[in-house]
Design a protein around this motif. Structure first.
Motif, short mmCIF file in Angstrom:
data_model
loop_
_atom_site.label_atom_id
_atom_site.label_comp_id
_atom_site.label_asym_id
_atom_site.label_seq_id
_atom_site.Cartn_x
_atom_site.Cartn_y
_atom_site.Cartn_z
N UNK B 54 0.60 -1.31 0.03
CA UNK B 54 -0.17 0.05 0.21
C UNK B 54 1.02 1.36 -0.05
N UNK B 55 1.87 1.23 0.69
CA UNK B 55 2.70 2.42 0.82
C UNK B 55 3.32 2.58 -0.56
N UNK B 56 3.92 1.82 -1.19
CA UNK B 56 4.35 1.98 -2.74
C UNK B 56 3.35 2.36 -3.38
N UNK B 58 0.42 4.12 -3.01
CA UNK B 58 0.06 5.24 -2.65
C UNK B 58 1.10 6.29 -3.14
N UNK B 59 2.45 6.17 -2.76
CA UNK B 59 3.55 6.94 -3.14
C UNK B 59 3.84 6.95 -4.53
N UNK B 60 3.48 6.04 -5.38
CA UNK B 60 3.50 6.01 -6.82
C UNK B 60 2.23 6.73 -7.39
N UNK B 62 0.70 9.34 -5.91
CA UNK B 62 1.03 10.86 -5.45
C UNK B 62 2.20 11.29 -6.47
N UNK B 63 3.27 10.32 -6.90
CA UNK B 63 4.21 10.94 -7.96
C UNK B 63 3.69 11.22 -9.26
N UNK B 64 2.61 10.21 -9.67
CA UNK B 64 1.93 10.41 -10.85
C UNK B 64 1.10 11.84 -10.92
N UNK B 76 -1.89 10.84 0.59
CA UNK B 76 -2.95 9.82 0.11
C UNK B 76 -2.97 8.84 1.21
N UNK B 78 -4.35 5.12 1.58
CA UNK B 78 -4.92 4.15 0.56
C UNK B 78 -5.49 3.07 1.72
#
Lengths: 175, 99
Positions: B54-56, B58-60, B62-64, B76, B78
């Protein structure tokens, strides 16, 4: 040529700083991720302060290398190329275009992960473990970006510098 | 709600691209308040399938979104079926606006 001399010094100083930060990050990554990190492992941190400190060291070093590389070294490289550094995203896009950064999206993901590591500490063990594992996967991105910036700057500005900062050993991608 | 149509559209589109059309995204926090100004974009995203990290994810996302909307802080939360419930989730569901 005092001005050129000073900016040479700044570029070299920042390369040396990031190299040192990178070595520390690679060391902590190797030590921390010799264990399998999952929710149970995160729960155990409560009773293992030395492991909790190592976890903090990883999060701090992961963030610190991003900061110095992204917010200081890359803008300084752009100045040396006689460009005007812009906002972080603009600088990262430029690095991607020069072939020095593999993926702006990955870099931004690393930045967002770093904020999660700092602010969501322990609220959800499974999620924290996921953040740590993904951060470790992105350590090679930081290392390869430093090495690419180092090689690029060395080609252009390194001829007259006797002790150019060393590259980092390629970080093994955590599988 | 303080989001432009373009921002709203980008958020809905990227969320669906990342998690599929079944994902539900809500805006909560200070951007819901029309009288406040500035502030992070706080998103609450609920997905029906369990995610491997989930952390990855959500971070992905947010990056997009940062690439699509320009640089700004995007937080975010998630939630998948395996997420440990937290008080903030109920607040976001209650006060958040579905986009």
């Amino acid at each position: 040529m005092t001005t050129t001399g000073q900016s040479d010094d700044r570029l070299l100083f920042l390369l040396q700083t990031v190299e040192k930060e990178g070595r520390h990050l690679i060391g902590t990554t190797g030590r921390l991720f010799s264990d399998t990190i999952d929710a149970i492992w995160v729960q155990r941190l409560e009773d293992h302060p030395e492991l909790a400190e190592r976890t903090d060291a990883f999060a701090t070093r992961f963030g610190r290398m991003q900061d110095t590389l992204g917010d200081k070294l890359i803008p300084e490289l752009r100045r040396r190329l006689l460009e005007t550094p812009g906002a972080a995203l603009d600088n990262l896009n430029r690095m991607e275009k020069l072939g020095l950064l593999a993926s702006v999206t990955d870099w931004m993901e690393a930045r967002n992960l770093r904020n999660r590591l700092v602010h969501e500490y322990m609220r959800d063990e499974a999620e924290f473990a996921g953040a740590l594992n993904r951060a470790a996967e992105l350590v090679p991105l930081l290392v390869s970006t430093y090495n690419a910036v180092n090689a690029y700057a060395s080609n252009r500005f390194g001829a007259s510098v006797p002790h150019w900062p060393a590259p980092l050993p390629a970080a093994k991608c955590k599988s | 709600m303080r989001l432009t149509d373009e921002q709203r559209h980008a958020i809905v589109e990227e969320t669906a691209r990342t998690f599929g059309p079944g994902a539900c995204v809500r805006l909560f926090g200070s951007r819901v308040d029309d009288n406040a100004c500035g502030g992070d974009i706080d998103l609450y995203v609920e997905v029906g399938q369990a995610l491997p990290n989930r952390a990855a994810a959500a971070s992905r996302l947010a990056a997009r979104l940062q690439l699509a909307l320009g640089e700004q802080r995007i937080d975010i939360i998630l939630v998948d079926p395996e997420t440990k419930p937290q008080a903030i989730h109920a607040v976001a569901r209650r006060e958040g606006i579905a986009l």
